[in-house]
Design an enzyme around this catalytic site. Sequence first.
Site, PDB file in Angstrom:
ATOM      1  N   GLU A   1      13.092 -15.968  -0.651  1.00  0.00           N
ATOM      2  CA  GLU A   1      13.220 -17.213   0.138  1.00  0.00           C
ATOM      3  C   GLU A   1      11.969 -18.076  -0.003  1.00  0.00           C
ATOM      4  O   GLU A   1      12.014 -19.281   0.162  1.00  0.00           O
ATOM      5  CB  GLU A   1      13.389 -16.869   1.630  1.00  0.00           C
ATOM      6  CG  GLU A   1      14.738 -16.298   2.020  1.00  0.00           C
ATOM      7  CD  GLU A   1      14.711 -15.874   3.499  1.00  0.00           C
ATOM      8  OE1 GLU A   1      15.297 -14.812   3.808  1.00  0.00           O
ATOM      9  OE2 GLU A   1      14.067 -16.586   4.312  1.00  0.00           O
TER      10      GLU A   1
ATOM     11  N   ASP B   1       0.829  -1.204   0.000  1.00  0.00           N
ATOM     12  CA  ASP B   1       0.000   0.000   0.000  1.00  0.00           C
ATOM     13  C   ASP B   1       0.868   1.260   0.000  1.00  0.00           C
ATOM     14  O   ASP B   1       1.916   1.291   0.651  1.00  0.00           O
ATOM     15  CB  ASP B   1      -0.854  -0.031   1.284  1.00  0.00           C
ATOM     16  CG  ASP B   1      -1.802   1.126   1.358  1.00  0.00           C
ATOM     17  OD1 ASP B   1      -2.760   1.137   0.581  1.00  0.00           O
ATOM     18  OD2 ASP B   1      -1.573   2.027   2.181  1.00  0.00           O
TER      19      ASP B   1
HETATM   20  O1  TEU Z   1      -4.381   4.403  -1.314  1.00  0.00           O
HETATM   21  C1  TEU Z   1      -3.278   5.274  -1.550  1.00  0.00           C
HETATM   22  C2  TEU Z   1      -3.786   6.658  -1.782  1.00  0.00           C
HETATM   23  O2  TEU Z   1      -4.951   6.902  -1.696  1.00  0.00           O
HETATM   24  C3  TEU Z   1      -2.831   7.741  -2.102  1.00  0.00           C
HETATM   25  O3  TEU Z   1      -1.582   7.146  -2.454  1.00  0.00           O
HETATM   26  C4  TEU Z   1      -3.381   8.482  -3.315  1.00  0.00           C
HETATM   27  O4  TEU Z   1      -4.007   7.519  -4.130  1.00  0.00           O
HETATM   28  C5  TEU Z   1      -2.263   9.074  -4.132  1.00  0.00           C
HETATM   29  O5  TEU Z   1      -1.518   9.874  -3.305  1.00  0.00           O
HETATM   30  C6  TEU Z   1      -2.876   9.826  -5.328  1.00  0.00           C
HETATM   31  O6  TEU Z   1      -3.546  10.978  -4.860  1.00  0.00           O
HETATM   32  C7  TEU Z   1      -4.086   3.365  -0.384  1.00  0.00           C
HETATM   33  C8  TEU Z   1      -5.303   2.461  -0.276  1.00  0.00           C
HETATM   34  O7  TEU Z   1      -5.599   1.885  -1.542  1.00  0.00           O
HETATM   35  C9  TEU Z   1      -6.460   3.300   0.226  1.00  0.00           C
HETATM   36  O8  TEU Z   1      -7.660   2.525   0.286  1.00  0.00           O
HETATM   37  C10 TEU Z   1      -6.105   3.816   1.617  1.00  0.00           C
HETATM   38  O9  TEU Z   1      -7.141   4.698   2.043  1.00  0.00           O
HETATM   39  C11 TEU Z   1      -4.781   4.587   1.592  1.00  0.00           C
HETATM   40  O10 TEU Z   1      -3.748   3.914   0.878  1.00  0.00           O
HETATM   41  C12 TEU Z   1      -4.249   4.744   3.013  1.00  0.00           C
HETATM   42  O11 TEU Z   1      -3.824   3.492   3.482  1.00  0.00           O
END
Ligand code: TEU
Length: 529
Positions: free
Chosen positions: A249, A206
């Site tokens: 691994e 993420d």
């Molecule tokens: O999403 C990442 C996110 O929302 C940001 O990186 C954004 O997309 C980017 O900066 C472009 O504007 C992930 C998950 O998919 C989302 O559901 C979560 O809310 C978020 O991270 C926080 O964990």
Amino acid sequence: GQPTEWWRSAVIYQVYVRSFADGDGDGTGDLAGVRARLPYLAELGVDALWFNPWYLSPMKDGGYDVADYRAIDPAFGTLAEAEKLIAEARELGIRTIVDIVPNHVSDQHPWFRAALRAGPGSAERELFHFRPGRGEHGELPPNDWPSQFVGSAELVWTRLPDGDWYLHLFTPQQPDLNWAHPVVRQEHEDILRFWFERGVAGVRIDSAALLAKDPELPDLADRPGPPHPFVDRDELHDVYRSWRAVADEYDAVFVGEVWLPDTERFARYLRPDELHTAFNFSFLSCPWDAERLRTSIDTTLAEHAPVGAPATWVLCNHDVTRTVTRYGRADTGFDFAAKAFGTPTDLALGTRRARAAALLTLALPGAVYVYQGEELGLPEADIPRDRIEDPMHFRSGGTDPGRDGCRVPLPWAAGAPYAGFGSHQEPWLPQPADWASYAVDRQAGDPGSMLSLYREAIRIRPVFGDGPLMWLPAPEGVLAFARAGGSLCVVNLADAPADLPEHTRLLLASGPLDPEGRLPKDTAVWLLG
Ligand code: TEU
């Protein structure tokens, strides 16, 4: 590794557990619901499942606020159930990919609770980014960084009663970790091992470009970069190289969530000693336009070739307006900042285009992700304002609809309560009135349904092989390419019907050909060369 590594051309299905299927009737999706639907996923023909975070969480951001990576949230089930699910899926030839959220943890994570108790200057606070404020009484935030939840005017700092501020690029319930700290790095390698040892074949990372921060936490106004103070910093690659050593691994793979328009910088994450692949959000964000799509595909293939990483195509996910709706609007692209309530949408047009886009995407070289409900042609739902849960809505001051519209509990059986989601009470998000018309049991028997199209396309997709793509001459507005195996894909985005190449046999079409056997606008075909 061998050229036929499974992940290089896999079809991977994204399961947003809360909304997939409810096995215990409490209104929330769970692992029991997924286990009961494994035959459906096997029939769809997917190679792997990616689960959004299923860990213990206060659910302040749909589970992206993790309180314990070694426990399944009780709303979803138990660790034993997760292990059974991983094994049962593997029996069906389906691998499991879990989600890791390294940028931050929940404010209920033991580390953050300990940091709160330990007070300013404590070692516990070194695991995060705590700072005194600026101004005469420390009443001003330590810097000027904007929140990652677009549209929110709020800064990314929250002040505690003891005077310290702490950093959170997302919500205040998601304090950012300090990735310069060895304990943070060690713990995440231990988390990877914990899940790899339980048979997990891969990890989705993420916010993969956000973890590392300039230790001085300078104002963006003073130090816009490069290097940016908290996006795409070079230190990140040390982390991913150490993670890759762990994954190797176990012969496990990484897919990065890397929102980075700069293709050269994006490709750095895909070097052979880092991530195996990353979602291609440029393609997802691209408008439904032949030249723009072709450029996006060429750019992607060109950037992936030197590092030998396969492209990973995706049309939507749990953060993005659903394809059927997006492609039915005047602006068919995607931008987080451009979401608004009540945008005019032609669902019939959007569905026609989404069907063609499915065949285009599934014919390209690389892997493809299918977000749950995409195979049902689900539209973005309008969630009643009083039922919206997504913090992105609230942090935008209510102007952004948020992401709940693409997270509505799935319809499985048209005649059952709540369209067969499995609940005995209203599910956690309300389903639109017409949701039953999209139900699996309604579509399964209909050869013209989106579900039938996805099933058939995934079944015959191996005919394209895993060789490169060769563009074929075609009129303006028509995308036509052949794959090394000799099969072709033609997509007509032009107004005039397009002639099909000579000496080919029709394998699959996203919609009917015209009376002269030509390809109508917003329609795609697969042909045997
Ligand atoms: O999403 C990442 C996110 O929302 C940001 O990186 C954004 O997309 C980017 O900066 C472009 O504007 C992930 C998950 O998919 C989302 O559901 C979560 O809310 C978020 O991270 C926080 O964990």
